[in-house]
Design an enzyme around this catalytic site. Structure first.
Site, short mmCIF file in Angstrom:
data_model
loop_
_atom_site.label_atom_id
_atom_site.label_comp_id
_atom_site.label_asym_id
_atom_site.label_seq_id
_atom_site.Cartn_x
_atom_site.Cartn_y
_atom_site.Cartn_z
N GLU A 221 0.83 -1.21 0.00
CA GLU A 221 0.00 0.00 0.00
C GLU A 221 0.87 1.25 0.00
OE1 GLU A 221 -3.85 -0.36 2.29
OE2 GLU A 221 -2.63 -1.82 3.38
N GLY A 238 -0.10 2.03 4.11
CA GLY A 238 -0.58 3.08 3.22
C GLY A 238 0.30 4.31 3.21
N ALA A 264 2.02 2.90 8.05
CA ALA A 264 1.49 3.93 7.16
C ALA A 264 2.29 5.21 7.28
CB ALA A 264 0.02 4.19 7.51
N ALA A 280 4.40 3.60 12.27
CA ALA A 280 3.71 4.51 11.34
C ALA A 280 4.23 5.94 11.50
CB ALA A 280 2.21 4.47 11.58
N LYS A 304 24.01 5.23 14.27
CA LYS A 304 23.34 5.66 13.06
C LYS A 304 22.53 4.49 12.50
CE LYS A 304 26.40 9.41 11.67
NZ LYS A 304 27.26 9.98 10.59
N ARG A 317 10.87 2.89 16.46
CA ARG A 317 9.75 3.69 16.94
C ARG A 317 10.26 5.07 17.35
NH1 ARG A 317 9.00 0.42 22.70
NH2 ARG A 317 10.62 1.56 23.86
#
Length: 344
Positions: A221, A238, A264, A280, A304, A317
């Site tokens: 997506e 998405g 997404a 996301a 890095k 995250r």
């Protein structure tokens, strides 16, 4: 004459009024055809050696069909159909996988990818852009841009409409081949030269460039940029992005391992190992500073992102309190340091 070829294909295509090729359709391209096939077709085509794109007539098509009747029934049947063509015919013979030197050769290389005969990066596409003319893709096929206005007027005078779907060097893949076992919601978003593995679903917001693709199964997506290959069982959420080798001046080949999830509107500028998750909205570039956490959520070190390239079982995250990019693993601090040292 050598009787071994890298690839062979018989095609029908479109030329402009100067008889320059705009595009070529190869229904049944062959990778490393048998010596019997090469020996049968070479004399009829006048082929001696090297990489060549040779035009041939309907009469020669019948001769080729007859010559291959007892050798390759599928190619023989194809040539019998090509003999009926009102459009120009071309046989492209590649002795070796060298950089393409003609439009017909370039189109054959793209067909090899989309027919799943070769995977991305497994075929030489050096210098392909100048060989692909920028054309109008219309409801009557490829049209030279210099001839488009006249044809549009001609259609209108007949009470018809010449519809232009796109103006580009690359056509959509599905006008040339639909690989088995795939779903593509918006076919304009998959270019010829994409490798779409069985079990792949490309949703409306998904995009797959040439020399890129998926092993399958998987859900796409987001954007699979040029040069990127996505492993089996991986999902691209998405609007997410994979950084291609054509943009940003980078020469790192970006890949996505097996069983990964890119959330997404997230993005990656490093290769991901197996079973990686990117939260996301988080875009990771090679130079992104990442706080590496062990299984107890204790900080091991700041590295890095490029230092984590290809490592399995990582969760990327963003800390919602301080905005720091973190990488959580299921490994101890000692195991993490050993993995980083081995990677370097």
């Amino acid at each position: 004459m050598s009787q071994s070829l890298f690839s062979l294909a018989f095609g029908v295509g479109t030329q402009n009024r100067q008889e320059a090729w705009l595009e070529v359709f190869y229904a049944l391209p062959l990778l490393k055809p048998s010596s019997e096939i090469v020996a049968a077709v070479a004399p009829i085509l006048g082929y001696a050696a090297g990489n060549q794109a040779l035009t041939f007539t309907s009469q020669q098509a019948y001769q080729l069909a007859d010559a291959l009747k007892g050798i390759d029934a599928a190619q023989s049947a194809l040539l019998s159909r090509l003999a009926e063509s009102q459009k120009p015919l071309v046989a492209t013979l590649l002795a070796e996988d060298a950089a393409p030197s003609s439009t017909a050769e370039a189109y054959l290389k793209l067909h090899l990818l989309s027919h799943r005969l070769v995977k991305p990066h497994a075929v030489n596409l050096s210098g392909i852009f100048p060989l692909l003319p920028n054309v109008a893709w219309t409801n009557i096929g490829a049209v030279d841009l210099a001839e488009l206005a006249e044809l549009q007027l001609e259609a209108r005078l007949k009470g018809k409409l010449l519809e232009v779907f796109s103006v580009d060097k690359f056509p959509k893949m599905t006008d040339y081949v639909v690989p088995a076992g795939v779903r593509i919601a918006d076919t304009a978003r998959v270019r010829l030269g994409a490798y779409i593995g069985e079990g792949t679903t490309v949703m409306h917001e998904g995009f797959v460039n040439f020399n890129a693709g998926t092993e399958g199964p998987g859900m796409i997506e987001g954007r699979v940029s040029a040069g990127v290959f996505v492993g089996k069982g991986s999902d691209l959420g998405g609007g997410c992005s994979t950084m291609g080798t054509l943009s940003g001046g980078g020469n790192i080949v970006i890949s996505v391992g097996e069983g990964c999830l890119i959330g997404a509107n997230a993005g990656i500028g490093i290769p991901l190992g197996d079973r990686n998750i990117v939260e996301a909205g988080l875009y990771i570039t090679a130079g992104t500073k990442v706080a590496l956490l062990d299984e107890q959520n204790a900080l091991v070190k700041v590295v890095k992102a490029r230092d984590l390239a290809g490592q399995p079982d990582l969760l990327f995250r963003r800390n919602s309190q301080n905005g720091a990019v973190e990488c959580k693993t299921n490994k101890t601090a000692i195991e993490l340091n050993e993995a980083l040292h081995a990677h370097n």
